[in-house]
Design a protein around this motif. Structure first.
Motif, PDB file in Angstrom:
ATOM      1  N   ASP A 198       0.796  -1.006   0.000  1.00 22.61           N
ATOM      2  CA  ASP A 198       0.116  -0.192   0.089  1.00 22.61           C
ATOM      3  C   ASP A 198       0.839   1.268  -0.001  1.00 22.61           C
ATOM      4  OD1 ASP A 198      -2.113  -1.631   0.371  1.00 22.61           O
ATOM      5  OD2 ASP A 198      -2.542  -1.399   2.135  1.00 22.61           O
ATOM      6  N   ALA A 199       2.219   1.066   0.584  1.00 17.80           N
ATOM      7  CA  ALA A 199       2.801   2.192   0.512  1.00 17.80           C
ATOM      8  C   ALA A 199       3.790   2.431  -0.899  1.00 17.80           C
ATOM      9  CB  ALA A 199       3.855   2.227   1.796  1.00 17.80           C
ATOM     10  N   ALA A 200       3.683   1.605  -1.656  1.00 18.64           N
ATOM     11  CA  ALA A 200       4.566   1.595  -2.920  1.00 18.64           C
ATOM     12  C   ALA A 200       4.727   2.762  -3.448  1.00 18.64           C
ATOM     13  CB  ALA A 200       4.142   0.445  -3.825  1.00 18.64           C
ATOM     14  N   VAL A 201       6.148   3.381  -3.962  1.00 18.40           N
ATOM     15  CA  VAL A 201       6.340   4.709  -4.503  1.00 18.40           C
ATOM     16  C   VAL A 201       6.644   4.163  -6.058  1.00 18.40           C
ATOM     17  CG1 VAL A 201       6.956   5.782  -2.444  1.00 18.40           C
ATOM     18  CG2 VAL A 201       8.900   4.615  -3.887  1.00 18.40           C
ATOM     19  N   VAL A 202       6.647   2.990  -6.312  1.00 19.15           N
ATOM     20  CA  VAL A 202       7.098   2.716  -7.930  1.00 19.15           C
ATOM     21  C   VAL A 202       6.449   1.351  -8.211  1.00 19.15           C
ATOM     22  CG1 VAL A 202       9.319   3.437  -8.040  1.00 19.15           C
ATOM     23  CG2 VAL A 202       8.983   1.210  -7.196  1.00 19.15           C
ATOM     24  N   GLY A 302      13.790  23.565  -8.459  1.00 20.98           N
ATOM     25  CA  GLY A 302      14.156  23.452  -9.568  1.00 20.98           C
ATOM     26  C   GLY A 302      15.204  22.066  -9.558  1.00 20.98           C
ATOM     27  N   ALA A 303      15.369  21.523  -8.440  1.00 21.64           N
ATOM     28  CA  ALA A 303      16.521  20.631  -8.033  1.00 21.64           C
ATOM     29  C   ALA A 303      15.865  19.226  -8.641  1.00 21.64           C
ATOM     30  CB  ALA A 303      17.020  20.448  -6.929  1.00 21.64           C
ATOM     31  N   ILE A 304      16.594  18.614  -9.313  1.00 18.76           N
ATOM     32  CA  ILE A 304      16.148  17.081  -9.718  1.00 18.76           C
ATOM     33  C   ILE A 304      16.553  16.028  -8.656  1.00 18.76           C
ATOM     34  CG2 ILE A 304      16.584  14.965 -11.361  1.00 18.76           C
ATOM     35  CD1 ILE A 304      15.051  17.375 -12.532  1.00 18.76           C
ATOM     36  N   ILE A 305      15.503  15.231  -8.137  1.00 16.84           N
ATOM     37  CA  ILE A 305      15.565  14.412  -7.282  1.00 16.84           C
ATOM     38  C   ILE A 305      16.864  13.600  -7.145  1.00 16.84           C
ATOM     39  CG2 ILE A 305      14.122  12.710  -8.182  1.00 16.84           C
ATOM     40  CD1 ILE A 305      12.705  12.405  -5.382  1.00 16.84           C
ATOM     41  N   HIS A 306      17.368  12.816  -6.085  1.00 18.11           N
ATOM     42  CA  HIS A 306      18.410  11.907  -5.922  1.00 18.11           C
ATOM     43  C   HIS A 306      17.971  10.558  -5.594  1.00 18.11           C
ATOM     44  CE1 HIS A 306      22.010   9.815  -5.016  1.00 18.11           C
ATOM     45  NE2 HIS A 306      21.608   9.423  -3.684  1.00 18.11           N
ATOM     46  N   GLU A 307      16.970  10.380  -4.970  1.00 14.83           N
ATOM     47  CA  GLU A 307      16.376   9.104  -4.762  1.00 14.83           C
ATOM     48  C   GLU A 307      15.008   9.263  -4.203  1.00 14.83           C
ATOM     49  OE1 GLU A 307      17.710   6.475  -1.452  1.00 14.83           O
ATOM     50  OE2 GLU A 307      19.520   7.792  -1.727  1.00 14.83           O
ATOM     51  N   LEU A 308      14.337   8.049  -4.619  1.00 16.85           N
ATOM     52  CA  LEU A 308      12.692   7.890  -3.889  1.00 16.85           C
ATOM     53  C   LEU A 308      12.644   6.587  -3.524  1.00 16.85           C
ATOM     54  CD1 LEU A 308       9.775   9.218  -4.247  1.00 16.85           C
ATOM     55  CD2 LEU A 308       9.695   7.920  -6.305  1.00 16.85           C
ATOM     56  N   ARG A 309      12.007   6.549  -2.281  1.00 16.43           N
ATOM     57  CA  ARG A 309      12.101   5.349  -1.291  1.00 16.43           C
ATOM     58  C   ARG A 309      10.591   5.303  -0.617  1.00 16.43           C
ATOM     59  NH1 ARG A 309      16.492   1.763  -1.421  1.00 16.43           N
ATOM     60  NH2 ARG A 309      18.326   3.054  -1.529  1.00 16.43           N
ATOM     61  N   ARG A 310      10.316   4.222  -0.214  1.00 14.89           N
ATOM     62  CA  ARG A 310       8.778   4.093   0.285  1.00 14.89           C
ATOM     63  C   ARG A 310       8.948   4.585   1.664  1.00 14.89           C
ATOM     64  NH1 ARG A 310       7.669  -0.347   3.552  1.00 14.89           N
ATOM     65  NH2 ARG A 310       5.748  -0.645   2.715  1.00 14.89           N
TER      66      ARG A 310
END
Length: 634
Positions: A198-202, A302-310
């Motif tokens: 339910d917490a998936a980010v991808v 304007g910054a591009i993200i480094h990483e995306l986690r749950r």
């Protein structure tokens, strides 16, 4: 607790699912497990057969998402020396789990009864805790009719079986099957586990993007290309609410999610295969572009993200990264470069126009991040983020020649090259899309950065000198010789004489191991062949240098480094890991870095770069910013 080793484990994957096991298929220790969305769904798996030892003899990986295992059941044999009964397992990954099909095959003249028992358990442990060497408490598994269920923290798993009887006790799920095998026949059964987070980010993309790569005619390179293509297709992901916008996970197991820098570089290297992956990467990162200033997440407008986690990502020494973390100094200029290069490779004008607002926001970030007369630098402001925020982001990666650590803020040499080339790319894009009035100042900005770079970064010596890896807090040039200098080539930041010097250094035995570029030269005080960033070899790092050499016209040097990569890929059975030892090729096969990801997106994409360097009619997949494609709209 220590990070689990990976080098001796088997892995199959179909993002966001991945399965790590022993060579014989058991799940028992360390990294072993079936993971979905960075949560371990199965942590234990073993198969036993009554009256026989299960003797493993063969493991095959016909596809990135499939594993076949063969074992002998000699306890069920009759008289004679030849093994007559065997157990075959076919494991297939799906984006939300896996299916295992078991087949008992007999060559005997009489019926054979085989009683199989499979034991499974689950700790539903998040990947960051697995990486720390942890093991969780057994999940509460409940059997209801013909299915088993377990859940925790918003993760729900279900197992169903065909031919098995299910029992659960003490956190262990048991699957029992009494197989009756006719003479010279077989019997089959199967089980399937699926999980939802339910917490998936991808999530899995709606359709995976094929990556056509023509054969090179070089057998080892072609095998690497085939393996890399399959791995790259299995590494593809999407955001939950945008299943048709595809990007690459950085790598399995630790970085099985969106990483700005990694996803950009991999997409950039893969432009010869098409622009769809680049388009998806650009759009996803634009959606997540920074909107506010927050030192705790390193977010900036304007910054591009480094990483995306749950969830939060605890590292070591008190570092904890938030679920959305922006602590990268290079992803934003690299995003600009990917937009430019993808357009030159055929990305349609409508998509570029859609991304022009994100381009302007990225340029505003770049302008704000570089002080007048200064350089693009980083320093963690949160107290719990990454100390180093270039691609060499370990805490000890930036060192002086004598081995001392450099103190921040740090201005990396290659980041200045990215910024310079990004400004040139902005001139081209803005001019082509009707904003020539905005373009002029970026041409001046790039020229000014180039003019001051050499005076600040070049270290003179009797041999001709070299660019410093970085400037430290005092503006002093950090004098170690590193692979970072390879990223400068072809960006327009160096003049011709300095490019010639850098090209020569890249094939110098101090940097060239014979299996690719060492991250640090062997005569530097911080060098160690199994240092994560101070002596090891990274395939993507070498590939970036190869691209630069091709763009600068140094084809022989590019081919030398590319041949080293192919030799390394061959030694690793054509699935190139994240990194490996910097020991010289003369010492033997490359030594694994035991915790290295495998597969890693940009390591796999390096195969396409190697092909560009080793195929006579090929050229690099990117070109210096400045050339305008014929399709440009005025």
């Amino acid at each position: 607790m220590r990070q689990p080793f990976l080098h001796d484990a088997e892995v199959v994957l179909r993002a966001p699912a991945q399965l790590w096991s022993r060579h014989d298929g058991r799940l028992e220790t360390g990294i072993d497990g079936l993971y979905v969305s960075d949560v371990r769904i199965l942590s234990g798996l073993d198969t036993a057969v009554a009256d026989s030892v299960v003797e493993h003899v063969r493991t095959d990986r016909p596809r990135a998402d499939r594993m076949r295992l063969t074992a002998l059941l000699r306890g069920l044999d009759g008289d004679g020396a030849d093994p007559r009964v065997r157990l075959e397992k076919d494991r297939r990954l799906t984006a939300d789990g896996m299916t295992e099909r078991l087949r008992v095959v007999s060559g005997r003249d009489v019926p054979v009864e085989a009683v199989l028992t499979i034991t499974l358990d689950s700790d539903l442990l998040p990947m960051p805790e697995v990486k720390s060497g942890g093991r969780g408490a057994p999940a509460g598994i409940v059997v209801d009719g013909g299915a088993a269920h377990w859940s925790a923290g918003g993760v729900h798993a279900t197992l169903v079986a065909d031919g098995f009887e299910l029992r659960a006790a003490g956190g262990v799920l048991t699957l029992a099957w009494r197989a009756v095998v006719p003479p010279h026949g077989s019997a089959t059964a199967s089980w399937t586990v699926r999980a939802q987070d339910d917490a998936a980010v991808v999530r899995a993309p709606e359709d995976r993007i094929p990556l056509p790569v023509p054969p090179s005619g070089l057998p080892d390179l072609d095998r690497w290309l085939d393996t890399a293509r399959a791995d790259l297709e299995s590494l593809q992901l999407a955001l939950p609410d945008a299943p048709d916008t595809v990007f690459l996970a950085a790598g399995a197991p630790w970085f099985f999610t969106l990483f700005g820098r990694d996803s950009i570089w991999a997409a950039r290297m893969l432009l010869p295969t098409g622009v769809d992956l680049a388009a998806g990467t650009l759009k996803v990162l634009a959606r997540l572009q920074g909107e506010r200033t927050d030192p705790q997440t390193a977010e900036r407008p304007g910054a591009i993200i480094h990483e995306l986690r749950r969830g939060e990502n605890p590292l070591h020494h008190g570092m904890v990264l938030p679920p959305r973390y922006y602590g990268t100094i290079d992803a934003t200029p690299l995003w600009i470069l990917l937009l430019h290069d993808a357009w030159r490779a055929g990305l349609d004008d409508a998509t570029v126009r859609e991304l022009l607002p994100a381009l302007r926001r990225a340029l505003a970030w770049l302008e704000h991040a570089v002080p007048a007369g200064g350089f693009l630098a980083y320093q963690d402001e949160s107290g719990h983020g990454l100390a180093n925020q270039g691609w060499k982001d370990s805490g000890d990666s930036i060192r002086w020649h004598d081995g001392r650590l450099a103190e921040g803020p740090i201005a990396l040499c290659e980041v200045q090259a990215y910024a310079h080339e990004a400004a040139q790319a902005a001139v081209v894009l803005l001019t082509a899309f009707g904003a020539a009035d905005e373009a002029g100042r970026w041409a001046e900005w790039a020229a000014a950065l180039k003019a001051r770079f050499r005076a600040a970064f070049w270290i003179d010596d009797a041999d001709g000198g070299h660019p410093a890896v970085a400037l430290d807090a005092n503006g002093a040039a950090v004098d170690s010789l590193t692979s970072n200098i390879g990223h400068l080539l072809g960006t327009g930041l160096l003049d011709a004489a300095d490019e010639a010097r850098v090209a020569a250094l890249l094939v110098d035995p101090r940097l060239d191991s014979g299996y690719g570029l060492r991250t640090m030269a062997t005569d530097d005080g911080g060098y160690w062949p199994l240092s994560y960033h101070c002596g090891s070899v990274w395939a993507h790092d070498t590939a970036i240098a190869v691209l630069g050499l091709l763009r600068a016209g140094y084809r022989d040097e590019a081919a030398q480094l590319a041949r080293g990569l192919v030799a390394a890929a061959t030694a690793f059975d054509y699935r190139m890991p994240e990194l490996y030892s910097g020991d010289p090729a003369s010492a033997g096969a490359p030594v694994p870095y035991p915790a290295a990801c495998r597969p890693q997106a940009w390591s796999a994409a390096a195969a396409v770069v190697a092909a560009a360097a080793l195929t006579p009619d090929s050229s690099g997949s990117t070109a210096p910013a400045g050339a305008v494609p014929a399709s440009a709209t005025e």
